[in-house]
Design a protein around this motif. Structure first.
Motif, PDB file in Angstrom:
ATOM      1  N   ARG A 194       0.835  -1.196   0.000  1.00 36.54           N
ATOM      2  CA  ARG A 194       0.000   0.000   0.000  1.00 36.54           C
ATOM      3  C   ARG A 194       0.871   1.247   0.000  1.00 36.54           C
ATOM      4  N   ARG A 195       0.275   2.354  -0.425  1.00 30.18           N
ATOM      5  CA  ARG A 195       0.996   3.613  -0.530  1.00 30.18           C
ATOM      6  C   ARG A 195       0.106   4.745  -0.037  1.00 30.18           C
ATOM      7  N   ARG A 196       0.691   5.683   0.686  1.00 30.63           N
ATOM      8  CA  ARG A 196      -0.078   6.792   1.240  1.00 30.63           C
ATOM      9  C   ARG A 196      -0.122   7.954   0.257  1.00 30.63           C
ATOM     10  N   VAL A 197      -1.325   8.453   0.002  1.00 31.56           N
ATOM     11  CA  VAL A 197      -1.507   9.604  -0.889  1.00 31.56           C
ATOM     12  C   VAL A 197      -1.404  10.877  -0.050  1.00 31.56           C
ATOM     13  N   GLU A 198      -0.579  11.811  -0.493  1.00 30.75           N
ATOM     14  CA  GLU A 198      -0.389  13.076   0.211  1.00 30.75           C
ATOM     15  C   GLU A 198      -1.201  14.168  -0.474  1.00 30.75           C
ATOM     16  N   LEU A 199      -2.213  14.698   0.236  1.00 34.09           N
ATOM     17  CA  LEU A 199      -3.079  15.739  -0.318  1.00 34.09           C
ATOM     18  C   LEU A 199      -3.158  16.905   0.665  1.00 34.09           C
ATOM     19  N   THR A 200      -3.385  18.102   0.131  1.00 33.22           N
ATOM     20  CA  THR A 200      -3.525  19.295   0.964  1.00 33.22           C
ATOM     21  C   THR A 200      -4.763  20.067   0.530  1.00 33.22           C
ATOM     22  N   VAL A 201      -5.564  20.480   1.511  1.00 34.29           N
ATOM     23  CA  VAL A 201      -6.761  21.288   1.250  1.00 34.29           C
ATOM     24  C   VAL A 201      -6.680  22.545   2.111  1.00 34.29           C
ATOM     25  N   SER A 202      -6.822  23.715   1.497  1.00 38.32           N
ATOM     26  CA  SER A 202      -6.746  24.988   2.214  1.00 38.32           C
ATOM     27  C   SER A 202      -8.122  25.637   2.275  1.00 38.32           C
ATOM     28  N   VAL A 203      -8.447  26.193   3.440  1.00 29.39           N
ATOM     29  CA  VAL A 203      -9.722  26.904   3.629  1.00 29.39           C
ATOM     30  C   VAL A 203      -9.426  28.236   4.298  1.00 29.39           C
ATOM     31  N   PRO A 204     -10.339  29.234   4.160  1.00 31.83           N
ATOM     32  CA  PRO A 204     -10.101  30.535   4.807  1.00 31.83           C
ATOM     33  C   PRO A 204     -10.192  30.416   6.336  1.00 31.83           C
ATOM     34  N   TYR A 205      -9.669  31.418   7.023  1.00 34.40           N
ATOM     35  CA  TYR A 205      -9.697  31.411   8.480  1.00 34.40           C
ATOM     36  C   TYR A 205     -11.126  31.469   9.027  1.00 34.40           C
ATOM     37  N   LYS A 206     -12.018  32.099   8.289  1.00 33.27           N
ATOM     38  CA  LYS A 206     -13.397  32.236   8.771  1.00 33.27           C
ATOM     39  C   LYS A 206     -14.240  30.996   8.488  1.00 33.27           C
ATOM     40  N   TRP A 258      -2.298   7.480  -8.330  1.00 32.12           N
ATOM     41  CA  TRP A 258      -2.589   8.668  -9.144  1.00 32.12           C
ATOM     42  C   TRP A 258      -4.071   8.785  -9.465  1.00 32.12           C
ATOM     43  N   LYS A 259      -4.770   7.671  -9.513  1.00 30.76           N
ATOM     44  CA  LYS A 259      -6.212   7.724  -9.761  1.00 30.76           C
ATOM     45  C   LYS A 259      -6.919   8.509  -8.654  1.00 30.76           C
ATOM     46  N   VAL A 260      -6.563   8.211  -7.407  1.00 33.78           N
ATOM     47  CA  VAL A 260      -7.152   8.910  -6.262  1.00 33.78           C
ATOM     48  C   VAL A 260      -6.653  10.349  -6.214  1.00 33.78           C
ATOM     49  N   TYR A 261      -5.380  10.551  -6.466  1.00 34.07           N
ATOM     50  CA  TYR A 261      -4.794  11.893  -6.381  1.00 34.07           C
ATOM     51  C   TYR A 261      -5.475  12.863  -7.346  1.00 34.07           C
ATOM     52  N   TRP A 262      -5.573  12.488  -8.623  1.00 33.14           N
ATOM     53  CA  TRP A 262      -6.149  13.397  -9.622  1.00 33.14           C
ATOM     54  C   TRP A 262      -7.654  13.563  -9.416  1.00 33.14           C
ATOM     55  N   ARG A 263      -8.343  12.493  -9.050  1.00 32.51           N
ATOM     56  CA  ARG A 263      -9.792  12.584  -8.872  1.00 32.51           C
ATOM     57  C   ARG A 263     -10.136  13.511  -7.708  1.00 32.51           C
ATOM     58  N   PHE A 264      -9.412  13.397  -6.605  1.00 36.03           N
ATOM     59  CA  PHE A 264      -9.694  14.231  -5.438  1.00 36.03           C
ATOM     60  C   PHE A 264      -9.468  15.701  -5.755  1.00 36.03           C
ATOM     61  N   ASN A 265      -8.339  16.025  -6.387  1.00 36.72           N
ATOM     62  CA  ASN A 265      -8.048  17.419  -6.721  1.00 36.72           C
ATOM     63  C   ASN A 265      -9.032  17.989  -7.728  1.00 36.72           C
ATOM     64  N   GLY A 266      -9.630  17.117  -8.531  1.00 40.90           N
ATOM     65  CA  GLY A 266     -10.620  17.591  -9.494  1.00 40.90           C
ATOM     66  C   GLY A 266     -11.992  17.808  -8.885  1.00 40.90           C
ATOM     67  N   GLU A 267     -12.274  17.154  -7.753  1.00 37.69           N
ATOM     68  CA  GLU A 267     -13.614  17.241  -7.160  1.00 37.69           C
ATOM     69  C   GLU A 267     -13.709  18.171  -5.955  1.00 37.69           C
ATOM     70  N   ILE A 268     -12.622  18.411  -5.264  1.00 35.71           N
ATOM     71  CA  ILE A 268     -12.684  19.121  -3.988  1.00 35.71           C
ATOM     72  C   ILE A 268     -13.239  20.533  -4.120  1.00 35.71           C
ATOM     73  N   LEU A 269     -12.891  21.241  -5.205  1.00 30.68           N
ATOM     74  CA  LEU A 269     -13.342  22.624  -5.369  1.00 30.68           C
ATOM     75  C   LEU A 269     -14.858  22.708  -5.467  1.00 30.68           C
TER      76      LEU A 269
END
Length: 295
Positions: A194-206, A258-269
């Motif tokens: 198994r391999r760990r996917v590294e993702l980052t999500v940023s949100v405003p302070y409010k 990469w399947k999870v990585y690209w899909r997540f970054n495409g859907e999170i917004l």
């Protein structure tokens, strides 16, 4: 006349040198006649043909035996087969020349001194050969593994005694010497469960951090490629100047990374927008002080 000249040249050359022996044997063949030479030559060719068939048969048997072994991977098997093939042909060449009447004993003995000279001349090639041996023995990767070594990464498509060939995701062919591969850290992304996917999500302070965390979790839970054990990690990781950063670490099989990585970054917004969460951007607060009122 020609025979006499050949004899003089043969006597002038060193008795144990390859050139001297060749001249001497050439003079002997001319005295015996072309028939004797042709018979000797074709018998030698027949011996080489039989030897070639024996080498092919031995390699075939060895290949089957290596394929059944659980301790020997495909790279090691191919390396051993190449080595056996080269050694076999060296023995055939020596046997052919010996059959033609050349004394190979002094020649092989002289290779010791020549080997030192050639060692300096071909030290890079010898270094690649020895590095290939170390790669084969330690088996840090197999054919088909995705690796990273030095400044390069790609899928291992081939390897021989001199170089390793990688294929990049954008279909580039990279040929690296064994010495360069072995001299750098080798990261194998395929030879793991198994391999760990590294993702980052940023949100405003409010933003509502609990809501943001739930939105991220809902997205991850819909992915069948994400493993349940270990459980995904979703936590606040950093407080930047204009955003709060979540670290998102789901676990997948190497093939699904990469399947999870690209899909997540495409859907999170879109998912964040549907929940009323916005994407942060750099902000600069400017405070204007009215000096007249201050006085």
């Amino acid at each position: 006349m020609i025979s006499a000249m050949m004899a003089l040249i043969g006597e002038a050359a060193a008795a144990d040198s390859f050139f001297g022996q060749f001249i001497y044997r050439l003079d002997g063949w001319m005295q015996l006649g072309p028939v004797s030479f042709i018979v000797s030559f074709f018998t030698g060719l027949l011996m080489v043909l039989v030897g070639k068939l024996l080498i092919a048969w031995l390699c075939r048997i060895l290949k089957r035996s290596l394929a059944r072994s659980k301790k020997i991977n495909d790279l090691m098997a191919r390396f051993i087969l190449q080595l056996v093939n080269i050694i076999g042909w060296i023995f055939l060449a020596v046997a052919f020349l010996q059959h033609m009447g050349l004394n190979m004993g002094p020649v092989l003995a002289g290779l010791g001194i020549s080997g030192v000279i050639l060692g300096f001349a071909f030290q890079e090639t010898i270094g690649n050969l020895l590095s290939g041996v170390m790669i084969v023995i330690n088996a840090p990767f197999r054919i088909g593994d995705y690796i990273e070594t030095g400044a390069f990464s790609g899928t291992v498509t081939d390897m021989d005694m001199i170089c390793v060939i990688l294929s990049t995701p954008d279909n580039k062919k990279i040929t690296m010497s064994n010495k360069l591969v072995w001299g750098n850290p080798i990261v194998n992304f395929s030879n793991i469960e198994r391999r760990r996917v590294e993702l980052t999500v940023s949100v405003p302070y409010k933003a509502d951090l609990a809501l943001a965390k739930q939105v991220i979790k809902n997205i991850i839970d819909t992915y069948p490629e994400v493993l349940a054990d270990p459980a995904p990690v979703i936590e606040v990781n950093k407080l930047n100047t204009s955003s709060v950063d979540f670290v998102v670490r789901p676990w997948t099989k190497p093939a699904d990374y990469w399947k999870v990585y690209w899909r997540f970054n495409g859907e999170i917004l879109d998912k964040m927008a549907q929940s009323g969460l916005s994407v942060p951007f750099n902000q600069l607060d400017v405070h204007i002080i009215d000096q007249s009122k201050a006085n």
